[in-house]
Design a protein around this motif. Sequence first.
Motif, PDB file in Angstrom:
ATOM      1  N   MET A 117       0.852  -1.174   0.000  1.00  0.00           N
ATOM      2  CA  MET A 117       0.000   0.000   0.000  1.00  0.00           C
ATOM      3  C   MET A 117       0.897   1.236   0.000  1.00  0.00           C
ATOM      4  SD  MET A 117      -3.035  -1.115   2.557  1.00  0.00           S
ATOM      5  CE  MET A 117      -2.238  -2.436   3.452  1.00  0.00           C
ATOM      6  N   PRO A 118       0.804   2.027  -1.035  1.00  0.00           N
ATOM      7  CA  PRO A 118       1.690   3.181  -1.142  1.00  0.00           C
ATOM      8  C   PRO A 118       1.258   4.345  -0.245  1.00  0.00           C
ATOM      9  CG  PRO A 118       0.294   3.055  -3.061  1.00  0.00           C
ATOM     10  CD  PRO A 118       0.018   1.824  -2.251  1.00  0.00           C
ATOM     11  N   LEU A 119       2.261   5.011   0.255  1.00  0.00           N
ATOM     12  CA  LEU A 119       2.075   6.267   0.979  1.00  0.00           C
ATOM     13  C   LEU A 119       2.982   7.281   0.300  1.00  0.00           C
ATOM     14  CD1 LEU A 119       1.332   8.234   3.268  1.00  0.00           C
ATOM     15  CD2 LEU A 119       3.121   7.149   4.634  1.00  0.00           C
ATOM     16  N   VAL A 135      -3.477  16.408  -4.016  1.00  0.00           N
ATOM     17  CA  VAL A 135      -3.779  15.063  -3.527  1.00  0.00           C
ATOM     18  C   VAL A 135      -4.497  14.259  -4.611  1.00  0.00           C
ATOM     19  CG1 VAL A 135      -5.171  13.752  -1.874  1.00  0.00           C
ATOM     20  CG2 VAL A 135      -3.755  15.668  -1.090  1.00  0.00           C
ATOM     21  N   ARG A 136      -5.481  14.855  -5.261  1.00  0.00           N
ATOM     22  CA  ARG A 136      -6.224  14.161  -6.326  1.00  0.00           C
ATOM     23  C   ARG A 136      -5.287  13.750  -7.462  1.00  0.00           C
ATOM     24  NH1 ARG A 136     -10.181  17.846  -4.939  1.00  0.00           N
ATOM     25  NH2 ARG A 136      -9.469  19.375  -6.479  1.00  0.00           N
ATOM     26  N   ARG A 137      -4.443  14.686  -7.886  1.00  0.00           N
ATOM     27  CA  ARG A 137      -3.569  14.412  -9.032  1.00  0.00           C
ATOM     28  C   ARG A 137      -2.491  13.384  -8.707  1.00  0.00           C
ATOM     29  NH1 ARG A 137      -2.822  19.431 -12.900  1.00  0.00           N
ATOM     30  NH2 ARG A 137      -4.838  20.457 -12.652  1.00  0.00           N
ATOM     31  N   VAL A 138      -1.939  13.456  -7.525  1.00  0.00           N
ATOM     32  CA  VAL A 138      -0.926  12.470  -7.129  1.00  0.00           C
ATOM     33  C   VAL A 138      -1.578  11.090  -7.026  1.00  0.00           C
ATOM     34  CG1 VAL A 138       0.635  11.742  -5.285  1.00  0.00           C
ATOM     35  CG2 VAL A 138       0.604  14.133  -6.030  1.00  0.00           C
ATOM     36  N   ILE A 147      -2.431   5.623  -9.321  1.00  0.00           N
ATOM     37  CA  ILE A 147      -3.381   4.642  -9.848  1.00  0.00           C
ATOM     38  C   ILE A 147      -3.016   4.272 -11.278  1.00  0.00           C
ATOM     39  CG2 ILE A 147      -5.820   4.253 -10.457  1.00  0.00           C
ATOM     40  CD1 ILE A 147      -5.032   4.236  -7.385  1.00  0.00           C
ATOM     41  N   ALA A 148      -2.509   5.231 -12.042  1.00  0.00           N
ATOM     42  CA  ALA A 148      -2.085   4.957 -13.414  1.00  0.00           C
ATOM     43  C   ALA A 148      -0.962   3.920 -13.447  1.00  0.00           C
ATOM     44  CB  ALA A 148      -1.635   6.246 -14.099  1.00  0.00           C
ATOM     45  N   VAL A 149      -0.147   3.891 -12.403  1.00  0.00           N
ATOM     46  CA  VAL A 149       0.964   2.948 -12.325  1.00  0.00           C
ATOM     47  C   VAL A 149       0.534   1.628 -11.687  1.00  0.00           C
ATOM     48  CG1 VAL A 149       3.225   2.541 -11.271  1.00  0.00           C
ATOM     49  CG2 VAL A 149       2.679   4.787 -12.232  1.00  0.00           C
ATOM     50  N   GLU A 166      -6.293   0.437 -10.731  1.00  0.00           N
ATOM     51  CA  GLU A 166      -7.480   0.965 -10.052  1.00  0.00           C
ATOM     52  C   GLU A 166      -7.781   0.242  -8.741  1.00  0.00           C
ATOM     53  OE1 GLU A 166     -10.379   3.455  -9.132  1.00  0.00           O
ATOM     54  OE2 GLU A 166      -9.177   3.718 -10.951  1.00  0.00           O
ATOM     55  N   ASN A 167      -7.491  -1.026  -8.649  1.00  0.00           N
ATOM     56  CA  ASN A 167      -7.806  -1.773  -7.423  1.00  0.00           C
ATOM     57  C   ASN A 167      -7.061  -1.255  -6.204  1.00  0.00           C
ATOM     58  OD1 ASN A 167      -9.605  -3.433  -8.751  1.00  0.00           O
ATOM     59  ND2 ASN A 167      -8.092  -5.026  -9.146  1.00  0.00           N
ATOM     60  N   MET A 168      -5.987  -0.500  -6.423  1.00  0.00           N
ATOM     61  CA  MET A 168      -5.207   0.026  -5.298  1.00  0.00           C
ATOM     62  C   MET A 168      -5.713   1.385  -4.805  1.00  0.00           C
ATOM     63  SD  MET A 168      -3.082  -2.202  -4.333  1.00  0.00           S
ATOM     64  CE  MET A 168      -1.898  -1.304  -3.355  1.00  0.00           C
ATOM     65  N   ARG A 169      -6.691   1.974  -5.489  1.00  0.00           N
ATOM     66  CA  ARG A 169      -7.187   3.306  -5.086  1.00  0.00           C
ATOM     67  C   ARG A 169      -7.552   3.381  -3.598  1.00  0.00           C
ATOM     68  NH1 ARG A 169      -8.825   7.755  -7.847  1.00  0.00           N
ATOM     69  NH2 ARG A 169      -8.831   6.609  -9.804  1.00  0.00           N
ATOM     70  N   PRO A 170      -8.308   2.424  -3.067  1.00  0.00           N
ATOM     71  CA  PRO A 170      -8.687   2.532  -1.649  1.00  0.00           C
ATOM     72  C   PRO A 170      -7.504   2.424  -0.682  1.00  0.00           C
ATOM     73  CG  PRO A 170     -10.051   0.882  -2.777  1.00  0.00           C
ATOM     74  CD  PRO A 170      -8.946   1.267  -3.710  1.00  0.00           C
TER      75      PRO A 170
END
Length: 75
Positions: free
Chosen positions: A1-3, A22-25, A30-32, A35-39
């Motif tokens: 999980m990235p921080l 925050v939104r753009r980062v 997520i691009a890398v 999408e499943n990692m968004r949460p």
Amino acid sequence: MPLVTVDVIKNVFTPEQKADMVRRVTEAMIAVEGENMRPYTWVRVVEVEEGDWAIGGQPLTAAAVQAIAQGQTAA
């Protein structure tokens, strides 16, 4: 999980700009990672007091950073 931590000088960015950051980062991550990692993707903005951040031995202020952003030489 990235921080992801974004360090900025206090009083340079508005709350709206920080929210956009925050939104753009998050979107970049997520691009890398997909999408499943968004949460599970954390982004935090850490504000450093003016004068506690220096480049080349010269402390920076919010005014100096804003001048640089406008294409001016920092005082």
